[in-house]
Design an enzyme around this catalytic site. Structure first.
Site, short mmCIF file in Angstrom:
data_model
loop_
_atom_site.label_atom_id
_atom_site.label_comp_id
_atom_site.label_asym_id
_atom_site.label_seq_id
_atom_site.Cartn_x
_atom_site.Cartn_y
_atom_site.Cartn_z
N LYS A 103 0.84 -1.20 0.00
CA LYS A 103 0.00 0.00 0.00
C LYS A 103 0.87 1.25 0.00
CE LYS A 103 -0.39 -0.13 5.05
NZ LYS A 103 -1.30 -0.16 6.21
N TYR A 162 14.66 30.96 7.51
CA TYR A 162 13.47 31.65 7.99
C TYR A 162 13.46 31.77 9.51
CZ TYR A 162 11.00 31.46 3.49
OH TYR A 162 10.61 31.63 2.19
N MET A 199 10.31 25.03 2.23
CA MET A 199 9.55 24.19 1.30
C MET A 199 10.45 23.46 0.31
SD MET A 199 6.47 25.21 -1.32
CE MET A 199 5.35 25.67 -0.01
#
Length: 374
Positions: free
Chosen positions: A43, A263, A316
């Site tokens: 899966k 950041y 990100m």
């Protein structure tokens, strides 16, 4: 110092998947569980490594039974394993009866409504459609409770129409061998399986295999162990690593002591440093929780076998790492994010999660390379 360079083409990083190691892990688990049959849980896109290549390799190695979560995964597995038995763990999806029946996929029936619906589908087609029965023994998610199982066992006509070929349950705490729920679930499962004499039984997941023969029954269903993940809480994995994740350095910049990185200015450098930037971030599944900040170290990577820290917040698409003590590192140098020196368990610990989540969260932006693909 000579360091390996890495070309990832148009991607930010390379995910290398060792299919020979996958096969070796399956053979290892099959030997541990013998004489029980060893299936494979594939899966979540085979835990992130790719369901097509994984099923093909395991099927060629002799694996005859596979478990998926969704019908769509079952269809993809069926294309490369046309003669395999494929069970859909999450049961009989509304509207999926025809798809399952036409593809020869077997739903794992976990409620009286599902049993009735699948039996009706078989009657409508004029032949029983194979399935499995899921009995809940303590997880309290999917599955018939023991009273529902007893009621089903007393309805020979319904049972025949639903055509179960397996009765199964799922262990909640198998990765903690001393947990008392393991023994309670084993007792409940034996009682449930006795209601359906003649049906093969399956209880053990990856960790359950390591609990011993009492838990292995007639068929075992390893998942994370196939892919190199840990099987016991807090212990290293006994399995071969299957994947390696590497990224090239995009650039190196010199940053003075007292400056911050990334950041939020979360981490202040304590020394003049060489900071390498990689094109990997949380959009790729490398979770922000592995970031570093003042007073709390983050995750680690390796360069030429030397382990070095992540600096500041993971964003990100980018992360920064400290290469001050690796003078040969330069643009293009390969950085190991998961591999021989920084294992899957190390990365999971830095992220505050488990091997499963790291594996299944690996993004689709990587260049994928399959070793020993047949």
């Amino acid at each position: 110092m000579t360091l390996e360079s890495l070309d990832t083409g148009l991607a930010g990083a390379r995910l290398t998947i060792d299919l020979a190691a996958l096969e070796a892990n399956w053979r290892d688990l099959a030997a541990r569980a013998a004489p029980a049959e060893c299936a494979a849980v594939v899966k979540a896109d085979a835990y992130g490594i790719g369901i097509g290549p994984a099923v093909r390799r395991l099927h060629d190695a002799g694996c005859l039974t596979f478990f998926v979560a969704h019908p769509e995964e079952g269809l993809r597995a069926r294309t490369v394993a046309p003669d395999a038995v494929i069970y859909v763990l999450n049961g009989l999806f509304p509207g999926a009866v025809d798809v399952l029946a036409d593809a020869g996929l077997r739903p794992v029936l976990g409620s009286p409504d599902e049993v009735e619906a699948w039996a009706a589908a078989g009657r409508a087609r004029g032949r029983p459609l194979p399935s499995a029965l899921h009995v809940d023994t303590g997880m309290n998610r999917l599955g018939l409770d023991l009273e529902e199982a007893r009621a089903l066992a007393g309805r020979a006509d319904l049972l025949a129409a639903a055509d179960p070929h397996l009765v199964m349950s799922h262990l909640a705490c198998a990765d903690e061998p001393e947990h008392p729920l393991n023994g309670r679930q084993l007792e409940r499962f034996r009682a449930a399986a006795a209601l359906f004499p003649g049906l093969p039984a399956s209880l053990a997941n990856s960790a359950g295999i390591f609990l011993g023969a009492d838990y292995q029954a007639g068929l075992v269903r390893p998942g994370v162990a196939l892919y190199g993940g840990a099987v016991r809480s807090g212990r290293p994995s006994p399995m071969m690593p299957v994947l390696h994740l590497s990224a090239p350095i995009l650039r190196i910049r010199r940053v003075a002591a007292g400056e911050t990185v990334g950041y939020g200015a979360a981490e202040t450098l304590r020394r003049d440093s060489r900071v390498a930037i990689l094109s990997v971030g949380y959009a790729d599944g490398y979770r922000r929780a592995a970031s570093a900040e003042d007073g709390r170290p983050g995750g680690r990577v390796a360069i030429g076998g030397r382990v070095v820290p992540i600096l500041g917040r993971i964003s990100m698409d980018l992360m920064a790492v400290d290469v001050t003590d690796v003078p040969g590192a330069c643009r293009g140098t390969a950085v190991e994010l998961i591999g021989d020196h920084v294992g899957l368990g190390d990365v999971a610990a830095a992220m505050g999660t488990i091997d499963y989540e790291v594996l299944t969260g690996l993004g689709l932006r990587f260049q994928r390379a399959y070793l020993d693909e047949t």
